[in-house]
Structures are given as C-alpha cells and as structure tokens.
Motif scaffolding. Structure first.
Motif, PDB file in Angstrom:
ATOM      1  N   PRO A 139      68.244 -18.238 -60.504  1.00 56.71           N
ATOM      2  CA  PRO A 139      69.345 -17.840 -59.615  1.00 56.71           C
ATOM      3  C   PRO A 139      69.475 -16.317 -59.507  1.00 56.71           C
ATOM      4  N   ILE A 140      69.659 -15.855 -58.285  1.00 58.77           N
ATOM      5  CA  ILE A 140      69.789 -14.421 -58.014  1.00 58.77           C
ATOM      6  C   ILE A 140      71.265 -14.107 -57.891  1.00 58.77           C
ATOM      7  N   ARG A 141      71.738 -13.194 -58.706  1.00 59.06           N
ATOM      8  CA  ARG A 141      73.159 -12.859 -58.728  1.00 59.06           C
ATOM      9  C   ARG A 141      73.391 -11.468 -58.142  1.00 59.06           C
ATOM     10  N   GLY A 142      74.566 -11.257 -57.599  1.00 59.24           N
ATOM     11  CA  GLY A 142      74.956  -9.933 -57.123  1.00 59.24           C
ATOM     12  C   GLY A 142      74.635  -9.662 -55.667  1.00 59.24           C
ATOM     13  N   LEU A 143      73.972 -10.593 -55.005  1.00 60.24           N
ATOM     14  CA  LEU A 143      73.663 -10.429 -53.585  1.00 60.24           C
ATOM     15  C   LEU A 143      74.107 -11.678 -52.832  1.00 60.24           C
ATOM     16  N   SER A 144      74.610 -11.477 -51.653  1.00 60.19           N
ATOM     17  CA  SER A 144      75.016 -12.628 -50.848  1.00 60.19           C
ATOM     18  C   SER A 144      73.777 -13.327 -50.294  1.00 60.19           C
ATOM     19  N   GLU A 145      73.962 -14.573 -49.917  1.00 56.91           N
ATOM     20  CA  GLU A 145      72.858 -15.321 -49.317  1.00 56.91           C
ATOM     21  C   GLU A 145      72.390 -14.647 -48.032  1.00 56.91           C
ATOM     22  N   ALA A 146      73.320 -14.086 -47.273  1.00 53.56           N
ATOM     23  CA  ALA A 146      72.961 -13.398 -46.022  1.00 53.56           C
ATOM     24  C   ALA A 146      72.058 -12.204 -46.289  1.00 53.56           C
ATOM     25  N   HIS A 147      72.358 -11.435 -47.351  1.00 50.71           N
ATOM     26  CA  HIS A 147      71.518 -10.282 -47.694  1.00 50.71           C
ATOM     27  C   HIS A 147      70.134 -10.733 -48.145  1.00 50.71           C
ATOM     28  N   LEU A 148      70.087 -11.783 -48.939  1.00 53.06           N
ATOM     29  CA  LEU A 148      68.798 -12.285 -49.420  1.00 53.06           C
ATOM     30  C   LEU A 148      67.949 -12.796 -48.259  1.00 53.06           C
ATOM     31  N   LEU A 149      68.568 -13.522 -47.338  1.00 50.66           N
ATOM     32  CA  LEU A 149      67.827 -14.017 -46.182  1.00 50.66           C
ATOM     33  C   LEU A 149      67.337 -12.864 -45.308  1.00 50.66           C
ATOM     34  N   ALA A 150      68.178 -11.861 -45.130  1.00 46.18           N
ATOM     35  CA  ALA A 150      67.777 -10.692 -44.337  1.00 46.18           C
ATOM     36  C   ALA A 150      66.591  -9.989 -45.006  1.00 46.18           C
ATOM     37  N   TYR A 151      66.643  -9.864 -46.321  1.00 46.58           N
ATOM     38  CA  TYR A 151      65.537  -9.226 -47.046  1.00 46.58           C
ATOM     39  C   TYR A 151      64.248 -10.042 -46.898  1.00 46.58           C
ATOM     40  N   LEU A 152      64.348 -11.356 -47.071  1.00 37.92           N
ATOM     41  CA  LEU A 152      63.159 -12.211 -46.971  1.00 37.92           C
ATOM     42  C   LEU A 152      62.550 -12.173 -45.575  1.00 37.92           C
ATOM     43  N   GLN A 153      63.361 -11.889 -44.570  1.00 39.32           N
ATOM     44  CA  GLN A 153      62.863 -11.824 -43.200  1.00 39.32           C
ATOM     45  C   GLN A 153      62.472 -10.403 -42.804  1.00 39.32           C
ATOM     46  N   GLY A 154      62.559  -9.467 -43.751  1.00 35.01           N
ATOM     47  CA  GLY A 154      62.157  -8.094 -43.455  1.00 35.01           C
ATOM     48  C   GLY A 154      63.070  -7.415 -42.463  1.00 35.01           C
ATOM     49  N   ASP A 155      64.356  -7.749 -42.507  1.00 40.83           N
ATOM     50  CA  ASP A 155      65.314  -7.189 -41.558  1.00 40.83           C
ATOM     51  C   ASP A 155      65.439  -5.677 -41.778  1.00 40.83           C
ATOM     52  N   PRO A 156      65.030  -4.865 -40.803  1.00 39.94           N
ATOM     53  CA  PRO A 156      65.093  -3.412 -40.971  1.00 39.94           C
ATOM     54  C   PRO A 156      66.526  -2.873 -40.996  1.00 39.94           C
ATOM     55  N   ARG A 157      67.486  -3.680 -40.569  1.00 39.60           N
ATOM     56  CA  ARG A 157      68.881  -3.225 -40.559  1.00 39.60           C
ATOM     57  C   ARG A 157      69.506  -3.269 -41.941  1.00 39.60           C
ATOM     58  N   LEU A 158      68.836  -3.940 -42.870  1.00 40.73           N
ATOM     59  CA  LEU A 158      69.355  -4.074 -44.233  1.00 40.73           C
ATOM     60  C   LEU A 158      69.098  -2.759 -44.970  1.00 40.73           C
ATOM     61  N   SER A 159      70.160  -2.121 -45.411  1.00 39.59           N
ATOM     62  CA  SER A 159      70.026  -0.842 -46.102  1.00 39.59           C
ATOM     63  C   SER A 159      70.439  -0.991 -47.567  1.00 39.59           C
ATOM     64  N   ASP A 160      70.136   0.026 -48.356  1.00 41.59           N
ATOM     65  CA  ASP A 160      70.534   0.038 -49.758  1.00 41.59           C
ATOM     66  C   ASP A 160      72.058  -0.026 -49.877  1.00 41.59           C
ATOM     67  N   ALA A 161      72.763   0.595 -48.941  1.00 41.39           N
ATOM     68  CA  ALA A 161      74.233   0.575 -48.965  1.00 41.39           C
ATOM     69  C   ALA A 161      74.751  -0.859 -48.767  1.00 41.39           C
ATOM     70  N   ASP A 162      74.066  -1.631 -47.908  1.00 41.27           N
ATOM     71  CA  ASP A 162      74.455  -3.022 -47.704  1.00 41.27           C
ATOM     72  C   ASP A 162      74.298  -3.816 -48.980  1.00 41.27           C
ATOM     73  N   ILE A 163      73.211  -3.566 -49.693  1.00 41.51           N
ATOM     74  CA  ILE A 163      72.935  -4.312 -50.928  1.00 41.51           C
ATOM     75  C   ILE A 163      73.954  -3.947 -52.000  1.00 41.51           C
ATOM     76  N   ALA A 164      74.319  -2.674 -52.069  1.00 42.78           N
ATOM     77  CA  ALA A 164      75.262  -2.212 -53.098  1.00 42.78           C
ATOM     78  C   ALA A 164      76.674  -2.741 -52.851  1.00 42.78           C
ATOM     79  N   ALA A 165      76.979  -3.067 -51.601  1.00 43.01           N
ATOM     80  CA  ALA A 165      78.328  -3.517 -51.245  1.00 43.01           C
ATOM     81  C   ALA A 165      78.663  -4.864 -51.867  1.00 43.01           C
TER      82      ALA A 165
END
Length: 170
Positions: A144-170
């Motif tokens: 299990p991956i903790r500290g990230l929302s499912e939306a962030h994880l899905l965006a990362y897995l899809q290589g979403d360029p809009r996903l920034s480090d600030a989004d992950i830290a939020a």
C-alpha cells in the motif's frame, strides 16, 4: 536556405522519434550480439535493475506481466493471479475488455497477426487510464502506498505532465 530546410526536416524527424512508439517483434535479432549494434557491455556483470529482490522475482518482470495479464484477460477470461475476490479489480478488467472490443470494432486496434495499436489517441484516452487503474490495484495490493491520493498516483502512472512536486506535497 537549403541548410535551414535540412535543419527543419531534421527537427521534424527527431520530433517523430521523441513522440513515436516502436514495437520490436524480432527482439532475438535485435538483442543478438553478432547481429546488432546495441550496447557492448564493459566491466563486470551486474544484474539488471529490479530483476531480483530478497522476496523473489523483481518488479522488472512482474509489472509488465501484470499489465499484459489484463490484455490477455480480454481474450481468455482469466488472469494469472486470482482477482475474482476483488470487485474493483474485476470491474477494471471488464472495462479493459470492453475498451479492447470497442477498439477492435472501430479499427483503433488490430487483432491479426497479434493485437496492434493503430490509433495512439485512442490508447491515451481510453486504454491508458484503465491500465493505470489496473497497475494501481496491483501496486496497492503488493505494498500500500501512503501519503498520496489515488488521483495523484493515477496521474503519475499516466505520465501526466501537469503533476508537479507541489501537487504531491499537498
């Protein structure tokens, strides 16, 4: 003027290389040390990254096998691992099956000689999000991956360029 034209053409060709996808069917020829001009290894032999872990076979092989399992489910109706107890997993598998059938019917995919993607935007819009969900189910099941929302994880897995480090830290 002619040099500018050649440079412009080279830029377009490099752009195709950067954005294109190559599927190599005869990998045995590409990887053959006497028939290919791939990298010549130097130094001592080291295992490839993620090929082995303390608990057995590494992620290098398990991740692609899991993704392919969803593709094969569409034609065989079964997976290597038993996911029948997970309604979420079965729902995603059925969705992938539906998208593959739809893609074949609308000629975005080709079945012969094997499954071939003919329309990259179809993959990006329809299949990639489902494969990302399928991958996330497996990752969460394994560890299990903790500290990230499912939306962030899905965006990362899809290589979403809009996903920034600030989004992950939020």
């Amino acid at each position: 003027a002619e040099l500018k034209s050649q440079a412009s053409l080279c830029t377009k060709v490099l752009s195709v290389f950067r954005q294109g996808v190559l599927v190599v069917d005869e990998v045995d020829l590409v990887m053959h040390p006497l028939k290919s001009e791939l990298h010549w290894p130097v130094g001592r032999k080291l295992p490839l990254d993620f090929t082995q872990s303390r608990s057995g076979p590494g992620l290098r092989w398990r991740i692609p096998n899991h993704l392919l399992d969803a593709i094969f489910y569409a034609s065989q109706g079964r997976t290597l691992e038993d996911w029948r107890s997970s309604a979420t997993a079965m729902g995603v598998l059925e969705s992938i099956k539906g998208v593959l059938e739809s893609g074949l019917a609308s000629h975005h995919l080709q079945r012969v000689p094997h499954l071939v993607l003919l329309n990259h935007p179809f993959y990006t819009a329809k299949l990639q999000p489902l494969l990302a969900q399928w991958m996330l189910i497996w990752l969460q099941y394994k560890q299990p991956i903790r500290g990230l929302s499912e939306a962030h994880l899905l965006a990362y897995l899809q290589g979403d360029p809009r996903l920034s480090d600030a989004d992950i830290a939020a």
